[in-house]
Design a protein around this motif. Structure first.
Motif, PDB file in Angstrom:
ATOM      1  N   GLU A  84       6.110   0.659 -16.722  1.00 48.87           N
ATOM      2  CA  GLU A  84       5.877   1.244 -15.031  1.00 48.87           C
ATOM      3  C   GLU A  84       6.505   0.080 -14.265  1.00 48.87           C
ATOM      4  O   GLU A  84       6.874  -1.163 -14.814  1.00 48.87           O
ATOM      5  CB  GLU A  84       4.260   1.035 -14.921  1.00 48.87           C
ATOM      6  N   ASP A  85       6.639   0.575 -13.008  1.00 52.90           N
ATOM      7  CA  ASP A  85       7.438  -0.263 -12.004  1.00 52.90           C
ATOM      8  C   ASP A  85       6.460  -0.473 -10.996  1.00 52.90           C
ATOM      9  O   ASP A  85       5.886   0.255 -10.420  1.00 52.90           O
ATOM     10  CB  ASP A  85       8.527   0.513 -11.497  1.00 52.90           C
ATOM     11  N   PHE A  86       6.290  -1.998 -10.874  1.00 49.11           N
ATOM     12  CA  PHE A  86       5.110  -2.405 -10.173  1.00 49.11           C
ATOM     13  C   PHE A  86       5.827  -3.296  -8.738  1.00 49.11           C
ATOM     14  O   PHE A  86       5.195  -3.812  -8.217  1.00 49.11           O
ATOM     15  CB  PHE A  86       4.236  -3.448 -10.745  1.00 49.11           C
ATOM     16  N   SER A  87       7.228  -2.766  -8.384  1.00 48.74           N
ATOM     17  CA  SER A  87       7.843  -3.323  -7.496  1.00 48.74           C
ATOM     18  C   SER A  87       7.409  -3.246  -6.112  1.00 48.74           C
ATOM     19  O   SER A  87       7.273  -4.142  -5.071  1.00 48.74           O
ATOM     20  CB  SER A  87       9.191  -3.287  -7.369  1.00 48.74           C
ATOM     21  N   GLY A  88       6.758  -2.003  -5.933  1.00 48.42           N
ATOM     22  CA  GLY A  88       6.056  -1.403  -4.666  1.00 48.42           C
ATOM     23  C   GLY A  88       4.877  -2.273  -4.473  1.00 48.42           C
ATOM     24  O   GLY A  88       4.505  -2.575  -3.342  1.00 48.42           O
ATOM     25  N   VAL A  89       4.009  -2.640  -5.703  1.00 47.31           N
ATOM     26  CA  VAL A  89       2.894  -3.278  -5.579  1.00 47.31           C
ATOM     27  C   VAL A  89       3.130  -4.762  -5.154  1.00 47.31           C
ATOM     28  O   VAL A  89       2.521  -5.367  -4.458  1.00 47.31           O
ATOM     29  CB  VAL A  89       2.132  -3.525  -6.726  1.00 47.31           C
ATOM     30  N   LYS A  90       4.301  -5.327  -5.736  1.00 49.95           N
ATOM     31  CA  LYS A  90       4.771  -6.684  -5.293  1.00 49.95           C
ATOM     32  C   LYS A  90       5.206  -6.854  -3.698  1.00 49.95           C
ATOM     33  O   LYS A  90       4.627  -7.698  -2.885  1.00 49.95           O
ATOM     34  CB  LYS A  90       6.246  -6.827  -6.121  1.00 49.95           C
ATOM     35  N   ARG A  91       5.983  -5.769  -3.225  1.00 54.97           N
ATOM     36  CA  ARG A  91       6.156  -5.908  -1.869  1.00 54.97           C
ATOM     37  C   ARG A  91       4.926  -5.788  -1.080  1.00 54.97           C
ATOM     38  O   ARG A  91       4.705  -6.476   0.030  1.00 54.97           O
ATOM     39  CB  ARG A  91       7.015  -4.610  -1.477  1.00 54.97           C
ATOM     40  N   GLN A  92       3.832  -4.881  -1.498  1.00 55.66           N
ATOM     41  CA  GLN A  92       2.573  -5.021  -0.871  1.00 55.66           C
ATOM     42  C   GLN A  92       1.681  -6.120  -0.974  1.00 55.66           C
ATOM     43  O   GLN A  92       1.313  -6.662   0.240  1.00 55.66           O
ATOM     44  CB  GLN A  92       1.530  -3.783  -1.658  1.00 55.66           C
ATOM     45  N   PHE A  93       2.061  -6.824  -2.056  1.00 57.32           N
ATOM     46  CA  PHE A  93       1.241  -8.151  -2.061  1.00 57.32           C
ATOM     47  C   PHE A  93       1.880  -9.268  -1.063  1.00 57.32           C
ATOM     48  O   PHE A  93       1.319  -9.903  -0.402  1.00 57.32           O
ATOM     49  CB  PHE A  93       1.687  -8.813  -3.524  1.00 57.32           C
TER      50      PHE A  93
END
Length: 491
Positions: free
Chosen positions: A19-28
């Protein structure tokens, strides 16, 4: 992902997701900039925030076991119906995963409830790890989801309704044994009556006592799941050959089980290793319970065995990914750093280091494509794998940079190692004459009081001198390692 790794991923006996959590990282990053410091509390204040994070996760790939577990026809079918899979109280456990990533952890685990696309409820044991190289972006996270519904059902049913024990025993998908531990209780009480207070020391001094207790276990009944788990045709075969099941590593956990019983713990669990009658290994989660009404004599105990072999294999694979470079199969930079720190703490000296850098990798990537560059890296990884064995370790520590750490090795040993690398490179290049490998090498052997960091710096500087000479065309072959480092290339 290489063909070999893709095959392992596809055939893994446990459901696996990339899975790609890069969007979550940007939200963080956005929340941090807004002053959020306790993510767990922040998400629990408003669960829609956790849902917003969840919506930013991209499922890139799943294996066949995942599709089978969730009854999906394809990746697209699964992704289009994730709202069916993840619902109800799933966000609560999802908060824990997000909080661990927020805290900088690269591994996390949790227990949750998922649903198949037909609505089947599943207790899931979830584990995740950020793949090496993606720690800063979270663009690749490997997740495993193991269906532990059978184990959890057995546990809940045992707590909630003891009166249904016979029915659960007969139809349970978990291996169940009913055993008589009364003679073991008598042996333990005899030791207590003799005034022994430290039972652990007593077992240390008298290991034969542990073996005697093992021999006094009387098996009363087992269920069909037990016969299936251990590849036994019938109960008689299982009982006659039980020594083949309980062997090798089994004595140590049984010793701890006796310690629990000595301390009055009549309900306990632990992981053990058993063997099926065909010789294959079984990693087992063992639940032990003295049945109600037999607390004083232990004449009826129930042992529930859950096969966690698939989980152990998945954990081993995740551990491998955390310490190895996927492309070359060598150790990765994280392992290399840990090994340097370990050697720094040890008194063993000398320690030698070899630092290597592939010549021409950028040109190969630019002119022939990254597949050609990856092939060069894999080939050099194969060369180093053929040369380096414990206690030495080879690692890929950068894009085109490699290192070998050699505890206890002097200059002569380093020279021999470089000679062997050169020989294997020469042989390798004979098979790839159109794309020869060329490597700049630097070496160093520790001096009195020198730190590992300074040792590597000296090897690094020597390697860069070698590489500079390679690029100017001024370097000629040298006969030994006594002088400056030499370039290993196709001769």
């Amino acid at each position: 992902m290489t063909n070999f790794d893709a095959t392992i991923f596809e055939l893994a006996p446990v459901a696996m997701w990339i899975e790609d959590f890069s969007g979550v990282k940007r939200q963080f990053d956005q929340w941090r900039s807004e002053g959020v410091d306790d993510l767990r509390a922040y998400l629990k204040q408003d669960l829609t925030r956790a849902a917003a994070c969840s919506s930013k996760i991209k499922v890139l790939q799943v294996n066949a076991k995942t599709l089978d577990l969730f009854e999906a026809r394809s990746l697209e079918h699964l992704v289009d119906n994730l709202s069916v899979v993840f619902r109800d109280d799933m966000l609560e456990s999802h908060i824990n995963e997000l909080a661990e990533l927020w805290d900088g952890k690269t591994e996390f685990s949790s227990n949750a409830v998922n649903y198949s696309l037909s609505g089947r409820r599943m207790d899931i044991q979830l584990k995740g790890t950020v793949l090496p190289g993606h720690e800063q972006t979270l663009t690749r996270i490997l997740m495993t989801t193991e269906d532990v519904t059978a184990r959890e059902d057995a546990r809940r049913n045992e707590i909630e309704s003891r009166q249904h024990a016979e029915g659960l025993f007969k139809y349970s998908p978990v291996s169940l044994w009913v055993e008589d531990f009364s003679e073991i209780r008598n042996l333990i009480e005899d030791v207590r009556d003799r005034g022994i207070e430290d039972f652990r020391v007593f077992m240390d001094v008298h290991p034969e006592f542990v073996r005697q207790c093992m021999s006094e276990i009387r098996i009363i009944d087992v269920n069909q799941a037990t016969l299936d788990l251990f590849c036994a045709d019938d109960v008689q075969t299982l009982l006659r050959r039980q020594a083949e099941i309980l062997r090798d590593e089994m004595e140590k956990p049984f010793r701890e089980q006796l310690m629990d019983l000595w301390e009055g713990k009549l309900y306990h669990h632990r992981e053990v290793v058993n063997y099926a009658l065909d010789g294959t290994i079984r990693h087992i989660l063992l639940h032990f319970a003295v049945l109600p009404g037999h607390e004083e004599d232990w004449a009826r105990v129930q042992v529930a065995l859950t096969d966690i072999t698939a989980r152990k294999k998945a954990e081993a694979y995740l551990e491998y990914l955390g310490k190895h470079d996927v492309l070359t199969k060598l150790h990765n930079r994280a392992f290399y750093k840990d090994e340097l720190n370990r050697l720094e703490r040890k008194s063993l000296r000398p320690v030698s280091a070899i630092v290597m850098d592939l010549n021409g990798l950028k040109e190969a990537n630019d002119q022939l494509g990254h597949d050609a560059g990856d092939t060069l890296l894999r080939r050099f990884g194969e060369v180093l794998s053929g040369v380096v064995s414990r206690p030495n370790h080879a690692a890929r520590i950068g894009g085109d940079e490699f290192a070998i750490l050699m505890p206890g090795a002097d200059k002569k040993a380093v020279s021999a190692m470089v000679d062997t690398i050169n020989e294997l490179l020469h042989i390798n290049n004979q098979f790839y004459s159109n794309a020869p490998l060329s490597v700049a090498i630097g070496t160093a052997t520790s001096r009195d009081g020198e730190s590992m960091e300074d040792l590597v710096k000296r090897a690094d500087l020597e390697m860069y001198e070698d590489k500079r000479a390679h690029h100017t065309g001024a370097l000629s072959d040298k006969a030994s390692l006594a002088g400056p480092a030499r370039s290993a290339s196709a001769a």
